[in-house]
Design a protein around this motif. Structure first.
Motif, PDB file in Angstrom:
ATOM      1  N   LEU A 168       0.900  -1.339  -0.030  1.00  9.57           N
ATOM      2  CA  LEU A 168      -0.123   0.060  -0.120  1.00  9.57           C
ATOM      3  C   LEU A 168       0.994   1.262   0.084  1.00  9.57           C
ATOM      4  O   LEU A 168       0.613   2.364  -0.439  1.00  9.57           O
ATOM      5  CB  LEU A 168      -0.951   0.078   1.181  1.00  9.57           C
ATOM      6  N   GLY A 169       1.923   1.085   0.758  1.00  6.17           N
ATOM      7  CA  GLY A 169       3.002   2.233   0.653  1.00  6.17           C
ATOM      8  C   GLY A 169       3.825   2.269   1.907  1.00  6.17           C
ATOM      9  O   GLY A 169       3.823   1.276   2.863  1.00  6.17           O
ATOM     10  N   SER A 170       4.909   3.056   2.055  1.00 11.98           N
ATOM     11  CA  SER A 170       5.690   3.252   3.232  1.00 11.98           C
ATOM     12  C   SER A 170       5.748   4.683   3.661  1.00 11.98           C
ATOM     13  O   SER A 170       5.764   5.545   2.984  1.00 11.98           O
ATOM     14  CB  SER A 170       7.223   2.593   2.942  1.00 11.98           C
ATOM     15  N   VAL A 171       5.629   4.737   5.229  1.00  9.88           N
ATOM     16  CA  VAL A 171       5.219   6.003   5.504  1.00  9.88           C
ATOM     17  C   VAL A 171       6.266   6.195   6.894  1.00  9.88           C
ATOM     18  O   VAL A 171       6.508   5.366   7.409  1.00  9.88           O
ATOM     19  CB  VAL A 171       4.091   6.405   6.131  1.00  9.88           C
ATOM     20  N   TRP A 172       6.660   7.480   7.247  1.00  7.20           N
ATOM     21  CA  TRP A 172       7.532   7.787   8.408  1.00  7.20           C
ATOM     22  C   TRP A 172       6.455   8.022   9.430  1.00  7.20           C
ATOM     23  O   TRP A 172       5.448   8.515   9.424  1.00  7.20           O
ATOM     24  CB  TRP A 172       8.354   8.936   8.142  1.00  7.20           C
TER      25      TRP A 172
ATOM     26  N   GLY B 281       9.668  13.660  13.502  1.00  3.95           N
ATOM     27  CA  GLY B 281      10.181  14.758  14.219  1.00  3.95           C
ATOM     28  C   GLY B 281      11.160  13.824  15.356  1.00  3.95           C
ATOM     29  O   GLY B 281      11.739  14.944  15.804  1.00  3.95           O
ATOM     30  N   ILE B 282      10.925  12.717  15.748  1.00  3.54           N
ATOM     31  CA  ILE B 282      11.592  12.345  16.651  1.00  3.54           C
ATOM     32  C   ILE B 282      12.264  10.999  16.424  1.00  3.54           C
ATOM     33  O   ILE B 282      12.921  10.346  16.710  1.00  3.54           O
ATOM     34  CB  ILE B 282      10.670  12.261  18.022  1.00  3.54           C
ATOM     35  N   SER B 283      11.655  10.140  15.482  1.00  2.00           N
ATOM     36  CA  SER B 283      12.024   9.075  15.157  1.00  2.00           C
ATOM     37  C   SER B 283      12.225   8.483  13.740  1.00  2.00           C
ATOM     38  O   SER B 283      11.905   9.033  12.740  1.00  2.00           O
ATOM     39  CB  SER B 283      10.628   7.916  15.536  1.00  2.00           C
ATOM     40  N   ALA B 284      13.140   7.502  13.528  1.00  2.00           N
ATOM     41  CA  ALA B 284      13.436   7.093  12.184  1.00  2.00           C
ATOM     42  C   ALA B 284      12.500   5.814  11.861  1.00  2.00           C
ATOM     43  O   ALA B 284      13.007   4.951  10.993  1.00  2.00           O
ATOM     44  CB  ALA B 284      14.958   6.704  12.285  1.00  2.00           C
ATOM     45  N   GLU B 285      11.501   5.598  12.549  1.00  2.00           N
ATOM     46  CA  GLU B 285      10.635   4.499  12.186  1.00  2.00           C
ATOM     47  C   GLU B 285       9.820   4.422  10.911  1.00  2.00           C
ATOM     48  O   GLU B 285       9.248   5.624  10.859  1.00  2.00           O
ATOM     49  CB  GLU B 285       9.712   4.135  13.502  1.00  2.00           C
ATOM     50  N   ARG B 286       9.914   3.728  10.340  1.00  2.00           N
ATOM     51  CA  ARG B 286       9.162   3.867   8.814  1.00  2.00           C
ATOM     52  C   ARG B 286       8.399   2.546   8.816  1.00  2.00           C
ATOM     53  O   ARG B 286       8.823   1.478   9.394  1.00  2.00           O
ATOM     54  CB  ARG B 286      10.106   3.555   7.826  1.00  2.00           C
ATOM     55  N   HIS B 287       6.857   2.810   8.461  1.00  2.81           N
ATOM     56  CA  HIS B 287       5.984   1.692   8.461  1.00  2.81           C
ATOM     57  C   HIS B 287       5.796   1.358   6.991  1.00  2.81           C
ATOM     58  O   HIS B 287       5.553   2.118   6.190  1.00  2.81           O
ATOM     59  CB  HIS B 287       4.745   2.160   8.990  1.00  2.81           C
TER      60      HIS B 287
ATOM     61  N   ALA C  66      -5.537   3.338  10.613  1.00  8.20           N
ATOM     62  CA  ALA C  66      -6.210   4.300   9.755  1.00  8.20           C
ATOM     63  C   ALA C  66      -5.635   4.601   8.314  1.00  8.20           C
ATOM     64  O   ALA C  66      -6.303   4.482   7.415  1.00  8.20           O
ATOM     65  CB  ALA C  66      -6.278   5.387  10.784  1.00  8.20           C
ATOM     66  N   LEU C  67      -4.501   4.646   8.112  1.00  4.53           N
ATOM     67  CA  LEU C  67      -3.859   4.712   6.913  1.00  4.53           C
ATOM     68  C   LEU C  67      -3.898   3.590   6.236  1.00  4.53           C
ATOM     69  O   LEU C  67      -4.063   3.836   4.950  1.00  4.53           O
ATOM     70  CB  LEU C  67      -1.988   4.876   7.373  1.00  4.53           C
ATOM     71  N   ALA C  68      -3.779   2.396   6.620  1.00  2.00           N
ATOM     72  CA  ALA C  68      -4.016   1.030   5.801  1.00  2.00           C
ATOM     73  C   ALA C  68      -5.373   1.021   5.260  1.00  2.00           C
ATOM     74  O   ALA C  68      -5.675   0.940   4.017  1.00  2.00           O
ATOM     75  CB  ALA C  68      -3.569  -0.055   6.625  1.00  2.00           C
ATOM     76  N   LEU C  69      -6.363   1.330   6.040  1.00  2.00           N
ATOM     77  CA  LEU C  69      -7.716   1.126   5.651  1.00  2.00           C
ATOM     78  C   LEU C  69      -7.984   2.516   4.441  1.00  2.00           C
ATOM     79  O   LEU C  69      -8.724   2.078   3.557  1.00  2.00           O
ATOM     80  CB  LEU C  69      -8.616   1.593   6.856  1.00  2.00           C
ATOM     81  N   LEU C  70      -7.444   3.622   4.683  1.00  2.00           N
ATOM     82  CA  LEU C  70      -7.606   4.793   3.885  1.00  2.00           C
ATOM     83  C   LEU C  70      -6.932   4.503   2.558  1.00  2.00           C
ATOM     84  O   LEU C  70      -7.289   4.577   1.462  1.00  2.00           O
ATOM     85  CB  LEU C  70      -7.314   5.920   4.570  1.00  2.00           C
ATOM     86  N   MET C  71      -5.873   3.915   2.787  1.00  2.00           N
ATOM     87  CA  MET C  71      -4.993   3.558   1.201  1.00  2.00           C
ATOM     88  C   MET C  71      -5.735   2.665   0.585  1.00  2.00           C
ATOM     89  O   MET C  71      -5.724   2.582  -0.581  1.00  2.00           O
ATOM     90  CB  MET C  71      -3.581   3.241   1.521  1.00  2.00           C
ATOM     91  N   ALA C  72      -6.232   1.588   1.297  1.00  2.00           N
ATOM     92  CA  ALA C  72      -6.761   0.377   0.537  1.00  2.00           C
ATOM     93  C   ALA C  72      -7.935   0.796  -0.051  1.00  2.00           C
ATOM     94  O   ALA C  72      -8.234   0.502  -1.147  1.00  2.00           O
ATOM     95  CB  ALA C  72      -7.057  -0.806   1.388  1.00  2.00           C
ATOM     96  N   ARG C  73      -8.639   1.771   0.581  1.00  2.00           N
ATOM     97  CA  ARG C  73      -9.806   2.439   0.041  1.00  2.00           C
ATOM     98  C   ARG C  73      -9.598   3.047  -1.492  1.00  2.00           C
ATOM     99  O   ARG C  73     -10.123   3.045  -2.399  1.00  2.00           O
ATOM    100  CB  ARG C  73     -10.642   2.939   0.882  1.00  2.00           C
TER     101      ARG C  73
END
Length: 195
Positions: free
Chosen positions: A119-123, A127-133, A183-190
């Motif tokens: 679906l996509g990759s997001v940070w 502002g504080i983390s290098a975590e990417r989903h 929330a992001l996954a549902l909205l992106m899939a839709r």
């Protein structure tokens, strides 16, 4: 100017570990300078906290009846039990996030999927983390053994359930479900016409 994120790295004058252990997440403080500053006057370095995190893979798994596989899981920092999607940390260096997603679907909820869509990759919180989903849509679900994997900590108490996509989507839109990855996954899939 194009509407797009761009790679950029400002000079780091010094780094101090605030916490580091054998887990995959650490906290450090960096002294950062704006590009071109000589470090004097208003150009003096400024301090930024950085949460090192290898990222995570999150799976929106939808069965043939349009039901989304969900978890109810306690998250201590927020002092909340959230409706979430199966997910896991990318804790093996160099491992492709899709392989993490497949492993986590099997280990957390004992399922495999025939079809995977990125679906996509997001940070998560740049502002504080290098975590990417890394968000994935999965369908064609079949039972799969978790093998010798054992659930620990919060995972040992999580509840697994299925919810109709439309009801879950409505719960996100009206604020009853507030975990960002779901929330992001549902909205992106839709938006991509997958559900």
């Amino acid at each position: 100017m194009p509407i797009a994120d761009r790679p950029e790295s400002w000079p780091v004058v010094s780094t101090e570990d605030i916490h580091r252990d054998d887990w995959v997440v650490a906290l450090r403080a960096d002294a950062v300078r704006r590009p071109g500053d000589d470090g004097t006057g208003e150009g003096a370095p400024f301090r930024r906290l950085v949460l090192e995190h290898p990222g995570a893979a999150i799976i929106l798994a939808v069965d043939d009846e349009g039901q989304v596989l969900c978890l109810q899981q306690y998250r201590h920092p927020a002092r909340m039990s959230f409706v979430e999607l199966p997910a896991g940390i990318c804790d093996v260096p160099g491992e492709d996030p899709i392989e993490v997603a497949k492993r986590e679907l099997r280990e957390e909820v004992e399922l495999a999927a025939d079809e995977w869509v990125h679906l996509g990759s997001v940070w998560a919180s740049p502002g504080i983390s290098a975590e990417r989903h890394h968000l994935y849509f999965a369908r064609g679900l079949t039972p799969s053994s978790r093998g010798d994997f054992e659930l620990h900590g919060e995972e040992a108490e999580m509840e697994v359930f299925r919810a109709p996509f439309e009801e879950l989507h409505a719960a996100v839109l009206d604020g009853r479900v507030s975990d960002a990855p779901i929330a992001l996954a549902l909205l992106m899939a839709r938006a991509k016409g997958l559900a």
